[in-house]
Scaffold this active site. Structure first.
Site, PDB file in Angstrom:
ATOM      1  N   HIS A 136      -2.947   4.908   5.901  1.00  0.00           N
ATOM      2  CA  HIS A 136      -4.101   4.034   6.137  1.00  0.00           C
ATOM      3  C   HIS A 136      -3.956   3.283   7.462  1.00  0.00           C
ATOM      4  O   HIS A 136      -4.920   3.135   8.217  1.00  0.00           O
ATOM      5  CB  HIS A 136      -4.246   3.035   4.982  1.00  0.00           C
ATOM      6  CG  HIS A 136      -4.739   3.647   3.711  1.00  0.00           C
ATOM      7  ND1 HIS A 136      -3.950   4.440   2.911  1.00  0.00           N
ATOM      8  CD2 HIS A 136      -5.957   3.586   3.100  1.00  0.00           C
ATOM      9  CE1 HIS A 136      -4.648   4.839   1.853  1.00  0.00           C
ATOM     10  NE2 HIS A 136      -5.874   4.331   1.942  1.00  0.00           N
ATOM     11  N   HIS A 190       1.840  -1.292   0.235  1.00  0.00           N
ATOM     12  CA  HIS A 190       2.810  -0.717   1.169  1.00  0.00           C
ATOM     13  C   HIS A 190       3.802  -1.804   1.554  1.00  0.00           C
ATOM     14  O   HIS A 190       3.441  -2.977   1.668  1.00  0.00           O
ATOM     15  CB  HIS A 190       2.128  -0.190   2.436  1.00  0.00           C
ATOM     16  CG  HIS A 190       1.684   1.236   2.341  1.00  0.00           C
ATOM     17  ND1 HIS A 190       2.558   2.294   2.404  1.00  0.00           N
ATOM     18  CD2 HIS A 190       0.444   1.769   2.188  1.00  0.00           C
ATOM     19  CE1 HIS A 190       1.869   3.431   2.300  1.00  0.00           C
ATOM     20  NE2 HIS A 190       0.588   3.137   2.157  1.00  0.00           N
ATOM     21  N   ASP A 233       6.507  -0.033   6.285  1.00  0.00           N
ATOM     22  CA  ASP A 233       5.594   1.116   6.344  1.00  0.00           C
ATOM     23  C   ASP A 233       4.506   0.893   7.390  1.00  0.00           C
ATOM     24  O   ASP A 233       4.160   1.799   8.156  1.00  0.00           O
ATOM     25  CB  ASP A 233       4.928   1.346   4.981  1.00  0.00           C
ATOM     26  CG  ASP A 233       5.934   1.534   3.861  1.00  0.00           C
ATOM     27  OD1 ASP A 233       7.104   1.814   4.165  1.00  0.00           O
ATOM     28  OD2 ASP A 233       5.546   1.393   2.692  1.00  0.00           O
TER      29      ASP A 233
END
Length: 418
Positions: free
Chosen positions: A290, A333, A337
């Site tokens: 994302h 996350h 990350d």
């Protein structure tokens, strides 16, 4: 360029030379020729491009610039010799007194009966020039297949890694500084995905209006494909436990490949988004896909839109930043990350465009350390025919005409594609 400007080409200032280079889509020469006047420009020869700094600017040994200079000389010559000519020849017959005192007898020089001088002028004509920015849709299709393959491989890798994720009851989430300071907000991840879809939609609309959409989409596919390929590697080599106790991961299939294939197809059909209900697997943490899309779409939107649309850039930046913050706020996350995803995405985008915008970096040499990256050969294949920086030019790709609302503007980069 007007005739009066052409007539004064030898008197051009360095600024005027720079403007001429920009008008003719050769911005890479602005810096090495920053002190050149018009006279210096038209006196450039092939030998000048064998020595620094001009030898490091373009891979064609300055041939395109020399052709443009020859055209400039030709136009300048025609303008300088236009006045006082009749059908291209200068009348030099002179009246002399006749015996009766009149001036009716003309001396005919060179024995020419019409009194004109025969003058041979050699004007070098540059060879027909191919486009500086060829579309090459075949290469774009190959780049698309590469990106699609990397995306499919990523979904397969997510399914594989999901089988290795330890249960949250056995291996609790790792400590994270952001999670220590911000409580989880359940709806935050939906905001992240909505922002991502808005940015992708804006980029798609902008791409449709781009004049050189084939080149730019080729770059997008190459970069996003490589980013997802890297993500496959990082996910596989290190499997992190779930970031929060709120995760409800799908049951493990323990080698049921048919069920895994159905799960992979569902993930692909849903675009890998949780908001579509297609992504309920765990393990794809390092690094965040994302964050990749939120960052990459903003970078492309800003790079290939006019600088004067600063408000548009700020809106897209805000969508990207809020989306990334919501990833962390949802505790979906780890912070590492997001940091790794942002770093890899921005570095790859900047490296690729730096290499694409500098002709000298498209040639492998001992001085060009960027040529040592593993994707350099594919990069050369995709970019070798693109000469210089791709302009931020737009056109109207649809068959119906542009509808102008309100007052007309004097100039616009958005024109009908006729």
């Amino acid at each position: 360029m007007s005739a009066s400007t052409m007539k004064e080409v030898v008197y051009w200032s360095p600024k005027k030379v720079a403007d001429w280079l920009l008008e003719n889509a050769m911005p890479e020469y602005c810096e090495p020729l920053e002190h050149f006047t018009g006279r210096d420009l038209i006196n450039l020869t092939q030998e000048d491009f064998t020595k620094p700094p001009l030898c490091r600017v373009s891979s064609d040994n300055g041939q395109r610039l020399l052709d443009m200079i020859e055209t400039l000389k030709m136009e300048h010559h025609m303008e300088a010799h236009k006045n006082g000519h009749a059908n291209g020849h200068l009348s030099i017959g002179t009246d002399v007194p006749a015996p009766d005192g009149s001036f009716s007898i003309k001396v005919k020089p060179n024995g020419m009966p019409n009194g004109y001088r025969k003058e041979m002028i050699k004007i070098p004509m540059p060879e027909p020039e191919r486009s500086q920015y060829p579309m090459e849709w075949g290469k774009t299709f190959l780049a698309f297949l590469y990106a699609l393959s990397c995306f499919v491989l990523t979904t397969v890798m997510i399914s594989v890694v999901h089988e290795r994720v330890p249960p949250k009851e056995v291996q609790p989430p790792l400590p994270d500084t952001f999670f220590d300071h911000f409580n989880r907000v359940q709806w935050a991840f939906s905001i992240c995905e909505i922002n991502g879809m808005i940015l992708v939609g804006l980029w798609l609309i902008q791409w449709l209006l781009l004049k050189y959409k084939s080149i730019i989409s080729r770059r997008f596919f190459c970069i996003v494909g490589t980013l997802y390929l890297y993500r496959c590697i990082t996910m596989y080599v290190t499997t992190l436990p779930v970031p929060g106790m709120h995760f409800n991961c799908s049951p493990k299939l323990f080698g049921d490949w048919e069920a895994q294939l159905r799960r992979i197809m569902k993930l692909i059909a849903g675009g890998g988004l949780s908001i579509t209900g297609s992504h309920n697997m765990c393990g794809d943490y390092l690094y965040s896909g994302h964050t990749v899309m939120l960052t990459l779409t903003y970078l492309f939107i800003k790079e290939y839109s006019p600088r004067r649309l600063w408000w548009y850039h700020w809106i897209c930046w805000l969508l990207s930043v809020v989306g990334i913050f919501c990833i962390l706020l949802a505790h979906d996350h780890y912070t590492v990350d997001v940091v790794v995803a942002y770093y890899i995405t921005t570095r790859l985008f900047w490296w690729y465009h730096t290499m694409a915008n500098q002709q000298v970096l498209k040639e492998a040499s001992q001085m060009n350390l960027l040529a040592r990256v593993w994707w350099y050969r594919p990069f050369q294949y995709f970019e070798k025919n693109v000469q210089g920086i791709v302009p931020r030019s737009y056109h109207w790709p649809f068959p119906w005409p542009v509808v102008h609302l309100g007052r007309q503007v004097k100039y616009s980069r958005l024109v009908n594609d006729t």
